[in-house]
Design a protein around this motif. Sequence first.
Motif, short mmCIF file in Angstrom:
data_model
loop_
_atom_site.label_atom_id
_atom_site.label_comp_id
_atom_site.label_asym_id
_atom_site.label_seq_id
_atom_site.Cartn_x
_atom_site.Cartn_y
_atom_site.Cartn_z
N GLU A 15 0.84 -1.20 0.00
CA GLU A 15 0.00 0.00 0.00
C GLU A 15 0.87 1.25 0.00
OE1 GLU A 15 -2.96 0.09 3.10
OE2 GLU A 15 -3.54 -1.98 2.68
N ALA A 16 1.91 1.25 0.82
CA ALA A 16 2.83 2.38 0.90
C ALA A 16 3.58 2.56 -0.42
CB ALA A 16 3.81 2.19 2.06
N LEU A 17 3.91 1.47 -1.08
CA LEU A 17 4.60 1.52 -2.37
C LEU A 17 3.73 2.22 -3.41
CD1 LEU A 17 7.00 0.66 -4.18
CD2 LEU A 17 5.78 -1.49 -4.55
N VAL A 18 2.46 1.84 -3.48
CA VAL A 18 1.54 2.48 -4.42
C VAL A 18 1.41 3.97 -4.09
CG1 VAL A 18 -0.86 2.58 -5.21
CG2 VAL A 18 0.28 0.37 -5.01
N HIS A 26 8.54 8.86 -10.69
CA HIS A 26 9.62 7.92 -11.02
C HIS A 26 9.35 7.46 -12.44
CE1 HIS A 26 10.69 7.59 -6.77
NE2 HIS A 26 9.43 7.31 -6.50
N SER A 27 10.38 7.40 -13.25
CA SER A 27 10.19 6.86 -14.59
C SER A 27 9.80 5.39 -14.47
CB SER A 27 11.45 7.04 -15.44
OG SER A 27 12.52 6.34 -14.89
N GLU A 28 9.38 4.82 -15.54
CA GLU A 28 8.79 3.47 -15.54
C GLU A 28 9.60 2.44 -14.77
OE1 GLU A 28 5.36 1.59 -16.30
OE2 GLU A 28 5.80 3.58 -17.06
N ASN A 29 10.91 2.41 -14.97
CA ASN A 29 11.74 1.38 -14.34
C ASN A 29 12.73 1.96 -13.34
OD1 ASN A 29 10.60 -0.83 -15.77
ND2 ASN A 29 11.74 -0.19 -17.56
N SER A 30 12.33 3.01 -12.62
CA SER A 30 13.22 3.56 -11.60
C SER A 30 12.45 3.77 -10.31
CB SER A 30 13.83 4.88 -12.07
OG SER A 30 12.83 5.89 -12.09
N GLY A 31 13.20 4.11 -9.27
CA GLY A 31 12.57 4.30 -7.97
C GLY A 31 12.13 2.96 -7.40
N PRO A 32 11.39 3.00 -6.30
CA PRO A 32 10.93 1.73 -5.72
C PRO A 32 9.91 1.07 -6.62
CG PRO A 32 9.93 3.58 -4.57
CD PRO A 32 10.93 4.15 -5.54
N GLU A 40 17.31 -9.48 7.92
CA GLU A 40 17.90 -9.00 9.16
C GLU A 40 16.86 -8.58 10.20
OE1 GLU A 40 21.04 -6.19 8.71
OE2 GLU A 40 21.82 -7.22 6.95
N CYS A 41 15.82 -7.86 9.77
CA CYS A 41 14.86 -7.34 10.76
C CYS A 41 13.48 -7.98 10.68
CB CYS A 41 14.74 -5.82 10.63
SG CYS A 41 13.90 -5.26 9.14
N GLY A 42 13.20 -8.72 9.60
CA GLY A 42 11.91 -9.38 9.46
C GLY A 42 10.79 -8.49 8.96
N ASN A 43 11.08 -7.20 8.77
CA ASN A 43 10.09 -6.27 8.23
C ASN A 43 10.21 -6.23 6.72
OD1 ASN A 43 8.80 -5.05 10.66
ND2 ASN A 43 10.91 -4.46 11.12
N TYR A 44 9.34 -5.43 6.11
CA TYR A 44 9.34 -5.27 4.66
C TYR A 44 9.87 -3.88 4.31
CZ TYR A 44 6.78 -9.59 4.26
OH TYR A 44 6.44 -10.90 4.31
N HIS A 45 10.58 -3.80 3.19
CA HIS A 45 11.16 -2.55 2.70
C HIS A 45 10.89 -2.45 1.20
CE1 HIS A 45 13.42 -2.43 6.43
NE2 HIS A 45 13.98 -3.59 6.15
N PHE A 46 11.06 -1.23 0.65
CA PHE A 46 10.99 -1.03 -0.80
C PHE A 46 12.29 -1.49 -1.43
CE2 PHE A 46 8.25 3.06 -0.27
CZ PHE A 46 7.16 2.30 0.09
N THR A 47 12.20 -1.87 -2.70
CA THR A 47 13.39 -2.16 -3.49
C THR A 47 13.21 -1.59 -4.89
OG1 THR A 47 14.88 -3.87 -4.32
CG2 THR A 47 12.55 -4.46 -4.22
N SER A 48 14.32 -1.23 -5.50
CA SER A 48 14.31 -0.79 -6.89
C SER A 48 14.85 -1.89 -7.81
CB SER A 48 15.15 0.48 -7.05
OG SER A 48 16.48 0.22 -6.65
N GLU A 54 3.19 -6.52 -9.10
CA GLU A 54 1.92 -6.70 -9.79
C GLU A 54 0.92 -5.63 -9.35
OE1 GLU A 54 0.99 -8.73 -12.33
OE2 GLU A 54 3.13 -9.24 -12.38
N LEU A 55 1.02 -5.22 -8.09
CA LEU A 55 0.12 -4.19 -7.57
C LEU A 55 0.34 -2.86 -8.30
CD1 LEU A 55 -2.07 -4.09 -5.43
CD2 LEU A 55 -0.37 -3.26 -3.82
N ILE A 56 1.58 -2.53 -8.60
CA ILE A 56 1.85 -1.32 -9.38
C ILE A 56 1.26 -1.47 -10.78
CG2 ILE A 56 3.65 0.05 -10.51
CD1 ILE A 56 5.37 -0.34 -8.05
#
Length: 77
Positions: A15-18, A26-32, A40-48, A54-56
């Motif tokens: 949800e935060a990513l959207v 962000h251009s089509e293939n850049s940014g998160p 390491e922490c068990g949480n979720y993070h953005f990646t580029s 699929e949600l995007i």
Amino acid sequence: MTNKICYASKEIAEEALVENRSRHYHSENSGPINVYECRECGNYHFTSQGEISELIKKNKSKIDANREANFWERKLR
């Protein structure tokens, strides 16, 4: 410590990513473009890296419309 924002679940991170893609240009293939679970922490993070979420892909028109609205909102302040 990486200073990355942590999200407790994949759903919250997606949800935060959207929202991020809607607020920032962000251009089509850049940014998160996806999220991942951190070993390491068990949480979720953005990646580029890797495949675009699929949600995007499913929300592309919503993201584009929100981005346009945010642009004009900032411009007209």
